[in-house]
Design a protein around this motif. Structure first.
Motif, PDB file in Angstrom:
ATOM      1  N   VAL A  14     -19.356  -0.882   1.865  1.00 28.60           N
ATOM      2  CA  VAL A  14     -19.509  -0.373   3.217  1.00 28.60           C
ATOM      3  C   VAL A  14     -20.975  -0.448   3.609  1.00 28.60           C
ATOM      4  O   VAL A  14     -21.862  -0.638   2.784  1.00 28.60           O
ATOM      5  N   ASP A  15     -21.223  -0.304   4.898  1.00 29.53           N
ATOM      6  CA  ASP A  15     -22.571  -0.457   5.435  1.00 29.53           C
ATOM      7  C   ASP A  15     -23.314   0.874   5.374  1.00 29.53           C
ATOM      8  O   ASP A  15     -22.906   1.849   5.998  1.00 29.53           O
ATOM      9  N   PHE A 110     -20.212   6.731   3.427  1.00 28.39           N
ATOM     10  CA  PHE A 110     -19.380   6.295   2.310  1.00 28.39           C
ATOM     11  C   PHE A 110     -17.890   6.353   2.641  1.00 28.39           C
ATOM     12  O   PHE A 110     -17.056   6.079   1.790  1.00 28.39           O
ATOM     13  N   GLN A 111     -17.561   6.741   3.878  1.00 31.50           N
ATOM     14  CA  GLN A 111     -16.170   6.828   4.327  1.00 31.50           C
ATOM     15  C   GLN A 111     -15.356   7.743   3.419  1.00 31.50           C
ATOM     16  O   GLN A 111     -14.226   7.443   3.040  1.00 31.50           O
ATOM     17  N   MET A 117     -15.668  12.636  -4.683  1.00 35.89           N
ATOM     18  CA  MET A 117     -15.636  11.183  -4.599  1.00 35.89           C
ATOM     19  C   MET A 117     -16.892  10.668  -5.286  1.00 35.89           C
ATOM     20  O   MET A 117     -17.981  11.187  -5.051  1.00 35.89           O
ATOM     21  N   VAL A 118     -16.722   9.677  -6.143  1.00 36.77           N
ATOM     22  CA  VAL A 118     -17.845   9.136  -6.898  1.00 36.77           C
ATOM     23  C   VAL A 118     -17.971   7.647  -6.609  1.00 36.77           C
ATOM     24  O   VAL A 118     -17.017   6.887  -6.766  1.00 36.77           O
ATOM     25  N   VAL A 119     -19.136   7.265  -6.143  1.00 40.51           N
ATOM     26  CA  VAL A 119     -19.461   5.863  -5.886  1.00 40.51           C
ATOM     27  C   VAL A 119     -20.793   5.583  -6.580  1.00 40.51           C
ATOM     28  O   VAL A 119     -21.481   6.496  -7.018  1.00 40.51           O
ATOM     29  N   PRO A 126     -23.004  -0.050  -2.088  1.00 43.10           N
ATOM     30  CA  PRO A 126     -22.097   0.930  -2.682  1.00 43.10           C
ATOM     31  C   PRO A 126     -21.015   0.250  -3.521  1.00 43.10           C
ATOM     32  O   PRO A 126     -20.478  -0.790  -3.137  1.00 43.10           O
ATOM     33  N   VAL A 127     -20.704   0.830  -4.632  1.00 42.45           N
ATOM     34  CA  VAL A 127     -19.713   0.302  -5.569  1.00 42.45           C
ATOM     35  C   VAL A 127     -18.668   1.388  -5.814  1.00 42.45           C
ATOM     36  O   VAL A 127     -18.992   2.454  -6.338  1.00 42.45           O
TER      37      VAL A 127
END
Length: 316
Positions: A14-15, A110-111, A117-119, A126-127
């Motif tokens: 995501v942006d 991060f939507q 939530m883990v990114v 972002p992964v």
């Protein structure tokens, strides 16, 4: 609700550009720098003000972002697991903790639809990792895969473990949880919310003044209700609630989903409005659910105080 995401990959990111600040002009000789450095240590608290520095840090070392909130029970189960792994991996990744209530723009970027939530961040991208309170073994496996992806993309640096806050490192361990609370925490970790409800209920039977058990019970009941509704059913209920503002079942379900996703004010407002347009047993059901959600968020939260006033006005 534990929802594993696809394995670590740089595709489909995501942006996050809205969170990055434009480069500042060069400062005159001797002037103080205008941009702050990234927070130091292997476990750091990150805000919107310093998120750009964390993006820059991800150019050299993987950053794992833990999106959490104070009212979120599963968050409180997962965060210590991630913190333990961050220390164990000795600087091979940085754990950046983000309070979504205090930093809503990061959650939006991060939507994030639900928490925890883990990114991760690799080279500013972002992964996806996972959502929900996963067991330590699963978190470790995903982090190992993340480090492989990071190395493949030329990001294999480390941070100096010595940069960690010495006071935090020397802090005494928290006392162990009471047995029933520990059983509930373990049930939360594996997504067995019925077992968590049972444990907290027993704790309250033994000690009706146990405020932690009361809050934990409300959280377990909320997560159990949300977990029981498939996405397609939830979509239908959201439509029903929009079409008929007096539909109690639909309104309760949507309020649960709003709170679960961090939209606290929306959940409270929806149920206050339902109190205004219902009566009898339906009104009692809505009021009871709203009071339960107050327990989930916590009585010290100013949004709860505001909603209590609105509830009183709606009732009387």
């Amino acid at each position: 609700m534990t929802q594993p995401m696809p394995g670590p990959s740089l595709r489909g990111a995501v942006d996050l550009s809205a969170l990055a600040r434009p480069a500042a002009p060069a400062a005159p000789p001797g002037a103080a720098p205008t941009g702050g450095p990234a927070p130091t240590g292997v476990v750091v608290d990150v805000s919107e003000a310093d998120f750009d520095a964390v993006l820059q840090q991800s150019l050299t070392v993987p950053v794992v972002v833990d999106l959490w909130a104070e009212w979120c029970g599963p968050c409180k189960q997962l965060s210590p697991v991630l913190e333990k792994l961050a220390v164990e991996y000795a600087g091979r990744f940085v754990l950046a903790k983000v309070d979504v209530d205090a930093n809503p723009r990061i959650a939006q970027a991060f939507q994030a639809q639900s928490i925890p939530m883990v990114v991760a961040l690799i080279k500013g991208q972002p992964v996806p990792m996972f959502t929900g309170a996963v067991p330590e073994a699963q978190a470790r496996q995903v982090i190992d895969e993340l480090l492989k992806v990071a190395a493949q993309n030329g990001v294999s640096g480390t941070v100096d473990v010595g940069e960690a806050d010495p006071e935090a490192a020397a802090a005494p361990e928290e006392p162990p949880l009471p047995p029933l609370h520990a059983a509930a925490a373990q049930a939360f970790e594996v997504g067995d919310y019925d077992a968590a409800v049972t444990a907290f209920t027993q704790a309250l039977n033994e000690n009706p003044a146990d405020a932690d058990a009361k809050a934990g019970l409300a959280q377990a009941q909320l997560f159990g209700r949300v977990d029981a509704l498939p996405a397609d059913v939830m979509t239908g209920l959201a439509t029903a609630a929009a079409d008929d503002p007096t539909n109690v079942d639909a309104g309760l379900a949507v309020a649960d989903r709003d709170l679960f996703g961090g939209h606290v004010e929306d959940a409270f407002a929806r149920l206050v409005d339902l109190v205004r347009v219902t009566g009898g047993d339906d009104r009692a059901r809505v009021r009871t659910r709203l009071v339960d959600l107050f327990e989930v968020v916590g009585g010290d939260d100013p949004r709860v105080a505001q909603a209590r006033v609105k509830l009183a006005n709606a009732l009387f």
